[in-house]
Design a protein around this motif. Structure first.
Motif, PDB file in Angstrom:
ATOM      1  N   LEU A 210      -5.754  -9.379 -13.286  1.00  0.00           N
ATOM      2  CA  LEU A 210      -6.771  -9.103 -12.265  1.00  0.00           C
ATOM      3  C   LEU A 210      -6.097  -8.685 -10.976  1.00  0.00           C
ATOM      4  N   GLY A 211      -6.483  -7.529 -10.431  1.00  0.00           N
ATOM      5  CA  GLY A 211      -5.990  -7.085  -9.136  1.00  0.00           C
ATOM      6  C   GLY A 211      -6.847  -7.648  -8.019  1.00  0.00           C
ATOM      7  N   ASN A 212      -6.196  -8.095  -6.949  1.00  0.00           N
ATOM      8  CA  ASN A 212      -6.917  -8.704  -5.828  1.00  0.00           C
ATOM      9  C   ASN A 212      -6.313  -8.294  -4.506  1.00  0.00           C
ATOM     10  N   CYS A 213      -7.144  -8.306  -3.455  1.00  0.00           N
ATOM     11  CA  CYS A 213      -6.616  -8.261  -2.102  1.00  0.00           C
ATOM     12  C   CYS A 213      -6.373  -9.696  -1.653  1.00  0.00           C
ATOM     13  N   VAL A 214      -5.396  -9.881  -0.787  1.00  0.00           N
ATOM     14  CA  VAL A 214      -4.955 -11.214  -0.409  1.00  0.00           C
ATOM     15  C   VAL A 214      -5.760 -11.766   0.764  1.00  0.00           C
ATOM     16  N   GLN A 215      -6.155 -10.898   1.689  1.00  0.00           N
ATOM     17  CA  GLN A 215      -6.872 -11.362   2.875  1.00  0.00           C
ATOM     18  C   GLN A 215      -8.352 -11.604   2.563  1.00  0.00           C
ATOM     19  N   CYS A 220     -10.734  -6.876   3.358  1.00  0.00           N
ATOM     20  CA  CYS A 220     -10.514  -6.007   2.214  1.00  0.00           C
ATOM     21  C   CYS A 220     -11.217  -6.591   0.994  1.00  0.00           C
ATOM     22  N   HIS A 221     -11.404  -5.756  -0.019  1.00  0.00           N
ATOM     23  CA  HIS A 221     -11.939  -6.250  -1.282  1.00  0.00           C
ATOM     24  C   HIS A 221     -11.386  -5.399  -2.420  1.00  0.00           C
ATOM     25  N   ALA A 222     -11.432  -5.941  -3.627  1.00  0.00           N
ATOM     26  CA  ALA A 222     -10.975  -5.237  -4.822  1.00  0.00           C
ATOM     27  C   ALA A 222     -12.153  -4.996  -5.751  1.00  0.00           C
ATOM     28  N   THR A 223     -12.113  -3.882  -6.453  1.00  0.00           N
ATOM     29  CA  THR A 223     -13.163  -3.544  -7.405  1.00  0.00           C
ATOM     30  C   THR A 223     -12.694  -3.840  -8.828  1.00  0.00           C
ATOM     31  N   ARG A 224     -13.644  -3.874  -9.748  1.00  0.00           N
ATOM     32  CA  ARG A 224     -13.417  -4.081 -11.172  1.00  0.00           C
ATOM     33  C   ARG A 224     -12.961  -5.503 -11.446  1.00  0.00           C
ATOM     34  N   GLY A 225     -13.292  -5.956 -12.648  1.00  0.00           N
ATOM     35  CA  GLY A 225     -12.970  -7.313 -13.034  1.00  0.00           C
ATOM     36  C   GLY A 225     -11.651  -7.404 -13.768  1.00  0.00           C
ATOM     37  N   SER A 226     -11.456  -8.524 -14.477  1.00  0.00           N
ATOM     38  CA  SER A 226     -10.194  -8.761 -15.172  1.00  0.00           C
ATOM     39  C   SER A 226     -10.168  -8.033 -16.512  1.00  0.00           C
ATOM     40  N   TYR A 260      -4.028  -3.889   8.512  1.00  0.00           N
ATOM     41  CA  TYR A 260      -3.098  -4.235   7.430  1.00  0.00           C
ATOM     42  C   TYR A 260      -3.763  -5.209   6.468  1.00  0.00           C
ATOM     43  N   ASN A 261      -3.460  -5.065   5.190  1.00  0.00           N
ATOM     44  CA  ASN A 261      -3.807  -6.091   4.212  1.00  0.00           C
ATOM     45  C   ASN A 261      -2.796  -6.058   3.067  1.00  0.00           C
ATOM     46  N   GLN A 262      -2.788  -7.108   2.264  1.00  0.00           N
ATOM     47  CA  GLN A 262      -1.873  -7.204   1.131  1.00  0.00           C
ATOM     48  C   GLN A 262      -2.667  -7.224  -0.172  1.00  0.00           C
ATOM     49  N   TRP A 263      -1.985  -6.894  -1.256  1.00  0.00           N
ATOM     50  CA  TRP A 263      -2.609  -6.914  -2.576  1.00  0.00           C
ATOM     51  C   TRP A 263      -1.643  -7.537  -3.576  1.00  0.00           C
ATOM     52  N   THR A 264      -2.209  -8.012  -4.675  1.00  0.00           N
ATOM     53  CA  THR A 264      -1.419  -8.631  -5.724  1.00  0.00           C
ATOM     54  C   THR A 264      -2.134  -8.470  -7.055  1.00  0.00           C
ATOM     55  N   ARG A 285       2.149  -7.195  -1.796  1.00  0.00           N
ATOM     56  CA  ARG A 285       2.647  -5.993  -1.140  1.00  0.00           C
ATOM     57  C   ARG A 285       1.684  -5.576  -0.030  1.00  0.00           C
ATOM     58  N   MET A 286       2.226  -4.899   0.986  1.00  0.00           N
ATOM     59  CA  MET A 286       1.477  -4.585   2.196  1.00  0.00           C
ATOM     60  C   MET A 286       0.925  -3.160   2.167  1.00  0.00           C
ATOM     61  N   LEU A 287      -0.323  -3.032   2.641  1.00  0.00           N
ATOM     62  CA  LEU A 287      -0.953  -1.737   2.889  1.00  0.00           C
ATOM     63  C   LEU A 287      -1.237  -1.603   4.380  1.00  0.00           C
TER      64      LEU A 287
END
Length: 488
Positions: A210-215, A220-226, A260-264, A285-287
């Motif tokens: 599953l991809g996620n944003c950290v903040q 920020c937000h992430a789309t799509r599920g696992s 700035y936001n991070q993702w994982t 990682r940072m965006l």
């Protein structure tokens, strides 16, 4: 802000710990025994499973650990800290093509993906920031499996499964998002469960990505599920899992709405039969995202974007007879490394100099705090742009309102026909000839070289998404984009 980073030599290892219900384990082993009795050498790998549309199950929400909003200073300092520990190139003029124009589809861009995964830094440190719009990495996964009782308590370790995960990410040049791709590297899965379970049990245990944003979700937000598939399917699946990480304009700062936001990417297995005790997460990682309106190449416009900021942005010019910008590279090399040999002089001939010249902008790998350059534009910084032109004209031609400064210190003769007066730092930089501290250089060079290098500089600003100077930002010399020039 304290941000844990990986040194360039370290290889990230992602560990997760999962419990398996005893009934489920017994059923998997029974299926294996039957397959052995039927003469099978393995169980057939199930087909790939479509991703879930759900992102907010109770278990998933509880597992996520949101981080606070990053200020511009937080984001820049954290990016610099990682860049210092992991020196690697960003885009280089003339070497990487169509950087901002790379399409974002359901698979990584083929050309960029091949370039990135064949390059250095992929298997160590933070991975590789191939350019500020492209990132890739290979990381090691280690999943530990335990049988659990009906209360979910671990009873006995059953085995360990290891694999290599490939990550690829592309920043968008039209929206405030990045698309993050993940897949298990083909044939990289290795089982350590015991000779029988390695064949008939471990390959059919499921794994979810599953991809996620950290903040927080206001940033920020992430789309799509696992995506959930058995290990054997992940090991042979040519398709990529992917998620879009969106950055929200409303939580931003400055003229260009910077944030700035991070993702994982997270690893787990959670359902009625499985329980994740420890999730695996790739290093965050940072965006850096913005809504600057002044980026264009020809008719193409790039009004919003997200880039990978954990790198020292630099433009490369090349010395040598085959280089189309050799004369410019030679000039900048002298300005950066032998500034006292360059014009304008700091005092008339025969008069002692008050000090040495110190011309900024030299790229030093692993040093994001070296004196750098800051971009300006004619539209946003008319006063600074005019000051740069007036001082250049004075130093090159002894003309214009600043000519009196350079009557005895500027170029001895005007550029001849077929040549132009080149200046460094660039006219499009805050540190140009009009800077109050007159540390700049001018030189007569062939017009063709100057035109080529100028076009590469304009393209570089877009390729590496170098934002223009904004004096209203907090601590502007730390939070504005800084870039460098590398001569090779």
């Amino acid at each position: 802000m304290q941000v844990a980073g990986l040194s360039a030599a370290e290889s990230p290892l992602i560990r997760l710990k999962v419990g398996i219900g005893q009934d489920t384990l017994a059923e998997l082993r029974a299926q294996g025994e039957q397959a052995r009795a039927d003469g099978e050498t393995s169980l057939p790998a199930p087909a790939p499973t479509a991703q879930s549309d759900e992102r907010s199950t109770a278990g998933d929400a509880a597992a996520r650990s949101r981080q606070p909003t990053l200020t511009l200073l937080d984001g820049q300092e954290a990016s610099n800290a990682v860049a210092a520990a992991n020196p690697q190139p960003s885009s280089e003029a003339g070497n990487l093509q169509a950087l901002v124009a790379a399409p974002i589809g359901e698979r990584p861009d083929a050309t960029l993906s091949e370039e990135c995964f064949k390059s250095d830094n992929v298997d160590s440190g933070i991975g590789r920031i191939h350019n500020r719009f492209t990132y890739c990495a290979r990381v090691d996964i280690e999943a530990e499996y335990w049988s659990i009782d009906n209360k979910g308590v671990p009873i006995e370790k059953e085995g360990t499964t290891k694999a290599k995960l490939e990550l690829f990410a592309q920043g968008d040049d039209q929206e405030r998002r990045a698309r993050v791709f993940a897949q298990v590297k083909k044939d990289s899965v290795d089982y350590d469960w015991g000779p029988i379970d390695n064949i008939f049990v471990a390959p059919n245990v499921p794994l979810s990505l599953l991809g996620n944003c950290v903040q927080d979700s206001d940033v920020c937000h992430a789309t799509r599920g696992s995506y959930t598939m058995p290990w054997a399917t992940w090991d042979n699946n040519p398709d990529w899992a992917y998620w879009d990480i969106y950055n929200h304009e409303q939580v931003s700062e400055g003229r260009d709405k910077i944030s700035y936001n991070q993702w994982t990417v997270e690893f787990f297995t959670d359902n009625q039969e499985y329980k994740t005790f420890q999730r695996g997460r790739t290093p965050a990682r940072m965006l850096r995202c913005d809504s600057a309106k002044y980026f264009n190449l020809g008719k193409a416009k790039y009004p919003k974007a997200c880039v990978f900021s954990e790198v020292i942005p630099h433009l490369t010019y090349t010395l040598g007879p085959t280089s189309t910008n050799h004369a410019v590279a030679e000039h900048i090399d002298a300005a950066q490394n032998r500034p006292n040999t360059t014009y304008p002089l700091l005092a008339a001939p025969g008069v002692p100099w008050p000090r040495d010249k110190s011309i900024p902008g030299k790229y030093i790998a692993g040093n994001p705090d070296a004196p750098g350059l800051h971009r300006i534009t004619k539209a946003l910084h008319p006063k600074e742009y005019k000051a740069n032109k007036d001082n250049k004209d004075g130093a090159c031609f002894k003309t214009g309102p600043e000519r009196h400064k350079y009557l005895d210190t500027g170029l001895p003769t005007r550029p001849p026909k077929g040549e132009q007066c080149d200046e460094y730092p660039f006219a499009s930089s805050l540190e140009g000839a009009g800077n109050p501290r007159p540390d700049f250089s001018v030189k007569s060079i062939p017009a063709a070289d100057n035109r080529v290098a100028g076009g590469e500089l304009r393209k570089y600003y877009v390729d590496d998404r170098i934002l223009a100077w904004d004096a209203s930002l907090p601590r502007p010399y730390q939070t504005n984009d800084r870039f460098y020039v590398h001569i090779k």
